[in-house]
Design a protein around this motif. Structure first.
Motif, short mmCIF file in Angstrom:
data_model
loop_
_atom_site.label_atom_id
_atom_site.label_comp_id
_atom_site.label_asym_id
_atom_site.label_seq_id
_atom_site.Cartn_x
_atom_site.Cartn_y
_atom_site.Cartn_z
N ARG A 74 0.83 -1.20 0.00
CA ARG A 74 0.00 0.00 0.00
C ARG A 74 0.86 1.25 0.00
O ARG A 74 0.55 2.23 -0.64
CB ARG A 74 -0.91 0.03 1.22
N LYS A 75 1.98 1.20 0.75
CA LYS A 75 2.84 2.38 0.83
C LYS A 75 3.57 2.62 -0.48
O LYS A 75 3.84 3.75 -0.83
CB LYS A 75 3.85 2.22 1.97
N THR A 76 3.91 1.53 -1.19
CA THR A 76 4.68 1.69 -2.41
C THR A 76 3.81 1.78 -3.65
O THR A 76 4.32 2.02 -4.72
CB THR A 76 5.68 0.51 -2.57
N SER A 77 2.50 1.56 -3.53
CA SER A 77 1.64 1.64 -4.69
C SER A 77 1.49 3.10 -5.11
O SER A 77 1.53 4.01 -4.28
CB SER A 77 0.27 1.02 -4.40
N PRO A 78 1.31 3.34 -6.41
CA PRO A 78 1.20 4.74 -6.87
C PRO A 78 -0.06 5.40 -6.32
O PRO A 78 -1.09 4.75 -6.18
CB PRO A 78 1.14 4.60 -8.39
N PRO A 79 0.01 6.69 -6.02
CA PRO A 79 -1.15 7.37 -5.45
C PRO A 79 -2.25 7.61 -6.49
O PRO A 79 -1.97 7.75 -7.68
CB PRO A 79 -0.57 8.70 -4.95
N TYR A 80 -3.48 7.67 -6.00
CA TYR A 80 -4.65 7.93 -6.84
C TYR A 80 -5.42 9.11 -6.28
O TYR A 80 -5.43 9.35 -5.08
CB TYR A 80 -5.57 6.70 -6.88
N ARG A 81 -6.07 9.86 -7.19
CA ARG A 81 -6.93 10.97 -6.80
C ARG A 81 -8.37 10.49 -6.76
O ARG A 81 -8.82 9.80 -7.67
CB ARG A 81 -6.88 12.08 -7.84
N VAL A 82 -9.10 10.89 -5.72
CA VAL A 82 -10.55 10.70 -5.68
C VAL A 82 -11.14 12.03 -6.11
O VAL A 82 -10.83 13.08 -5.54
CB VAL A 82 -11.03 10.32 -4.26
N ILE A 83 -11.96 12.00 -7.15
CA ILE A 83 -12.51 13.22 -7.74
C ILE A 83 -14.01 13.28 -7.50
O ILE A 83 -14.72 12.31 -7.75
CB ILE A 83 -12.20 13.27 -9.24
N LEU A 84 -14.47 14.43 -7.02
CA LEU A 84 -15.90 14.70 -6.84
C LEU A 84 -16.37 15.51 -8.04
O LEU A 84 -15.78 16.52 -8.38
CB LEU A 84 -16.14 15.49 -5.55
N HIS A 85 -17.45 15.03 -8.69
CA HIS A 85 -18.02 15.73 -9.84
C HIS A 85 -19.26 16.50 -9.40
O HIS A 85 -20.02 16.04 -8.54
CB HIS A 85 -18.39 14.72 -10.93
N ASN A 86 -19.47 17.64 -10.00
CA ASN A 86 -20.66 18.44 -9.70
C ASN A 86 -21.91 17.73 -10.24
O ASN A 86 -21.86 17.06 -11.26
CB ASN A 86 -20.54 19.82 -10.35
N ASP A 87 -23.00 17.84 -9.50
CA ASP A 87 -24.28 17.35 -9.99
C ASP A 87 -25.36 18.37 -9.65
O ASP A 87 -25.15 19.26 -8.83
CB ASP A 87 -24.62 15.97 -9.40
N ASN A 88 -26.48 18.27 -10.30
CA ASN A 88 -27.57 19.20 -10.07
C ASN A 88 -28.65 18.59 -9.20
O ASN A 88 -29.78 19.08 -9.19
CB ASN A 88 -28.16 19.66 -11.42
N PHE A 89 -28.34 17.53 -8.48
CA PHE A 89 -29.34 16.82 -7.71
C PHE A 89 -29.19 17.02 -6.20
O PHE A 89 -30.18 17.14 -5.49
CB PHE A 89 -29.29 15.32 -8.02
N LEU A 123 -15.55 19.80 -11.14
CA LEU A 123 -14.95 18.70 -10.38
C LEU A 123 -13.95 19.24 -9.38
O LEU A 123 -13.50 20.37 -9.49
CB LEU A 123 -14.28 17.67 -11.30
N SER A 124 -13.61 18.39 -8.40
CA SER A 124 -12.65 18.76 -7.37
C SER A 124 -11.96 17.52 -6.84
O SER A 124 -12.59 16.47 -6.73
CB SER A 124 -13.36 19.48 -6.22
#
Length: 157
Positions: A74-89, A123-124
């Motif tokens: 887990r420490k050596t695995s490449p990092p990933y971004r969690v992205i929040l997308h805008n919605d109108n709901f 997105l963010s």
């Protein structure tokens, strides 16, 4: 209490018994370098001629990684971004509540900033973490009705 580990027996604080490979008194047969076997034995007491307890042997089954190996990967695995997308709901307050519930250590101020950035820019980035954690966070966000995705942190903008 005295301990014997892989051919070394502490008889007293000043004396150590070192057996050699193949010795008939040796507690360890072979190389004694396997990391998958843990041997710990105890003797009743000094000079009492106690009985050795049965060794505790920990073996890893083929194809099963130890907890240490999992943490290391887990420490050596490449990092990933969690992205929040805008919605109108979803209401803005709800998005902030979900972010604080799902992401460990998420503060109100950071959650509000993430929500506003997603609202204005589409997105963010919520968090950067290991792939396994990113997948987990993404699924939890989706499970609460938010639009989210993951991507490698090294790619993209």
């Amino acid at each position: 209490m005295e301990t014997a580990i892989c051919g070394r027996l502490a008889l007293s604080p000043n004396t150590v018994f070192n057996s050699k490979r193949g010795d008939k008194h040796s507690l360890c047969r072979g190389a004694c370098t396997s990391r998958s076997i843990l041997m710990a034995m105890s003797v009743a007491g000094p000079g009492k001629g106690g009985v050795l307890e049965r060794p505790i042997i920990e073996k890893t089954t083929p194809g099963r990684e130890s907890e240490f190996d999992l943490r290391k990967s887990r420490k050596t695995s490449p990092p990933y971004r969690v992205i929040l997308h805008n919605d109108n709901f979803n209401k803005r307050e709800y998005v902030v509540q979900v972010l604080m519930k799902v992401i460990p250590g998420m503060t109100l101020d950071i959650a509000v900033n993430i929500m506003q950035e997603a609202h204005h820019n589409g997105l963010s980035v919520v968090i950067i973490c290991s792939q396994a954690d990113a997948e987990d966070h993404c699924m939890q966000l989706r499970g609460n009705g938010l639009l989210s995705s993951i991507e490698p942190a090294s790619g993209g903008c």
